[in-house]
Design an enzyme around this catalytic site. Structure first.
Site, PDB file in Angstrom:
ATOM      1  CG  PHE A  23      -2.138   0.759   1.160  1.00 22.65           C
ATOM      2  CD1 PHE A  23      -3.352   0.112   0.964  1.00 22.65           C
ATOM      3  CD2 PHE A  23      -2.134   2.148   1.248  1.00 22.65           C
ATOM      4  CE1 PHE A  23      -4.538   0.832   0.878  1.00 22.65           C
ATOM      5  CE2 PHE A  23      -3.308   2.868   1.158  1.00 22.65           C
ATOM      6  CZ  PHE A  23      -4.515   2.208   0.979  1.00 22.65           C
ATOM      7  CB  ILE A  83      -0.712   8.692   3.563  1.00 22.84           C
ATOM      8  CG1 ILE A  83       0.756   8.310   3.292  1.00 22.84           C
ATOM      9  CG2 ILE A  83      -0.959  10.163   3.234  1.00 22.84           C
ATOM     10  CD1 ILE A  83       1.196   8.427   1.834  1.00 22.84           C
ATOM     11  CG  HIS A  89      -8.848   2.499   7.045  1.00 23.42           C
ATOM     12  ND1 HIS A  89      -9.533   1.401   7.518  1.00 23.42           N
ATOM     13  CD2 HIS A  89      -7.881   1.998   6.216  1.00 23.42           C
ATOM     14  CE1 HIS A  89      -9.015   0.301   6.999  1.00 23.42           C
ATOM     15  NE2 HIS A  89      -8.014   0.637   6.216  1.00 23.42           N
ATOM     16  CG  PHE A 114       7.353   1.793  14.107  1.00 19.66           C
ATOM     17  CD1 PHE A 114       6.277   1.088  13.603  1.00 19.66           C
ATOM     18  CD2 PHE A 114       7.187   3.149  14.365  1.00 19.66           C
ATOM     19  CE1 PHE A 114       5.059   1.715  13.348  1.00 19.66           C
ATOM     20  CE2 PHE A 114       5.970   3.787  14.122  1.00 19.66           C
ATOM     21  CZ  PHE A 114       4.908   3.066  13.607  1.00 19.66           C
TER      22      PHE A 114
HETATM   23  N1  INI Z   1      -2.327   0.538   4.546  1.00 18.50           N
HETATM   24  C1  INI Z   1      -1.178   1.234   4.523  1.00 18.50           C
HETATM   25  O1  INI Z   1      -0.100   0.633   4.587  1.00 18.50           O
HETATM   26  N2  INI Z   1      -1.201   2.592   4.455  1.00 18.50           N
HETATM   27  C2  INI Z   1      -2.374   3.284   4.397  1.00 18.50           C
HETATM   28  O2  INI Z   1      -2.309   4.539   4.321  1.00 18.50           O
HETATM   29  C3  INI Z   1      -3.599   2.582   4.414  1.00 18.50           C
HETATM   30  N3  INI Z   1      -4.851   3.302   4.360  1.00 18.50           N
HETATM   31  O3  INI Z   1      -4.836   4.522   4.459  1.00 18.50           O
HETATM   32  O4  INI Z   1      -5.904   2.705   4.201  1.00 18.50           O
HETATM   33  C4  INI Z   1      -3.551   1.159   4.483  1.00 18.50           C
HETATM   34  N4  INI Z   1      -4.679   0.435   4.505  1.00 18.50           N
HETATM   35  C5  INI Z   1      -4.712  -0.989   4.249  1.00 18.50           C
HETATM   36  C6  INI Z   1      -4.458  -1.797   5.516  1.00 18.50           C
HETATM   37  O5  INI Z   1      -3.103  -1.759   5.883  1.00 18.50           O
HETATM   38  C7  INI Z   1      -4.828  -3.265   5.310  1.00 18.50           C
HETATM   39  O6  INI Z   1      -4.099  -3.797   4.246  1.00 18.50           O
HETATM   40  C8  INI Z   1      -6.336  -3.473   5.049  1.00 18.50           C
HETATM   41  O7  INI Z   1      -7.112  -2.810   6.023  1.00 18.50           O
HETATM   42  C9  INI Z   1      -6.659  -4.994   5.072  1.00 18.50           C
HETATM   43  O8  INI Z   1      -6.374  -5.560   6.345  1.00 18.50           O
END
Ligand code: INI
Length: 158
Positions: A23, A83, A89, A114
């Protein structure tokens, strides 16, 4: 006289697991470049680095735990970019990642870094993956090497 234990920056012979969230990969792949460069510059053999990709930062702890408990690594480096968006979320993902990563470190008695950026916007993230504010991947790799060496000194002296 005080005994001061400080970790040196020599990583020869050390083995690393790196967990990278896909992501926001326009940020996290730069963190990965920074981490790998720092490890190689400090003596790590490329064959001693394993990279595991995960969908998002929330999935980092479970994979970090699996690598940590395998006994095959001296440290795990976790890299992600959370971000802030329009909803809450961000709060849940960053809390899950940070608390999970801290737990993996203590449960396995292993340095687990981390290197997950938690920023208010894209600009802040870009600044920290090789921009004006350095590269968090690189700093995490350097912190991992130093922490391994601190633990080695403590464990060798006890
Ligand atoms: N995951 C991230 O690594 N960064 C983000 O900014 C983010 N946002 O903003 O939604 C994000 N979401 C996905 C999350 O990590 C999981 O993959 C998802 O919720 C499934 O468990």
């Amino acid at each position: 006289m005080d005994l001061v234990i400080d970790g040196e920056l020599n990583a020869e012979g050390m083995r690393f697991g790196i967990v990278v969230a896909k992501f926001n990969d326009f940020v996290t792949l730069k963190l990965l470049d920074g981490a790998k460069s720092a490890l190689l510059e400090n003596g790590v053999d490329p064959s001693d680095i394993t990279v595991a990709m995960v969908p998002g930062s929330f999935e980092i702890p479970v994979v970090a735990d699996s690598l940590a408990s395998s006994g095959n690594y001296d440290a795990i480096i976790c890299l992600g970019a959370v971000i802030k968006g329009e909803t809450d979320h961000y709060e849940y993902v960053s809390k899950g990642a940070s608390e999970g990563i801290a737990r993996v470190a203590l449960d396995n008695q292993l340095p687990v870094m981390f290197g997950v950026l938690t920023t208010h916007n894209v600009e802040q993230a870009l600044d920290r993956c090789g921009g004006r504010k350095g590269n968090e991947g690189e700093s995490s790799a350097i912190s991992a090497i130093k922490t391994i060496n601190v633990l080695r000194q403590i464990n060798n002296n006890s």
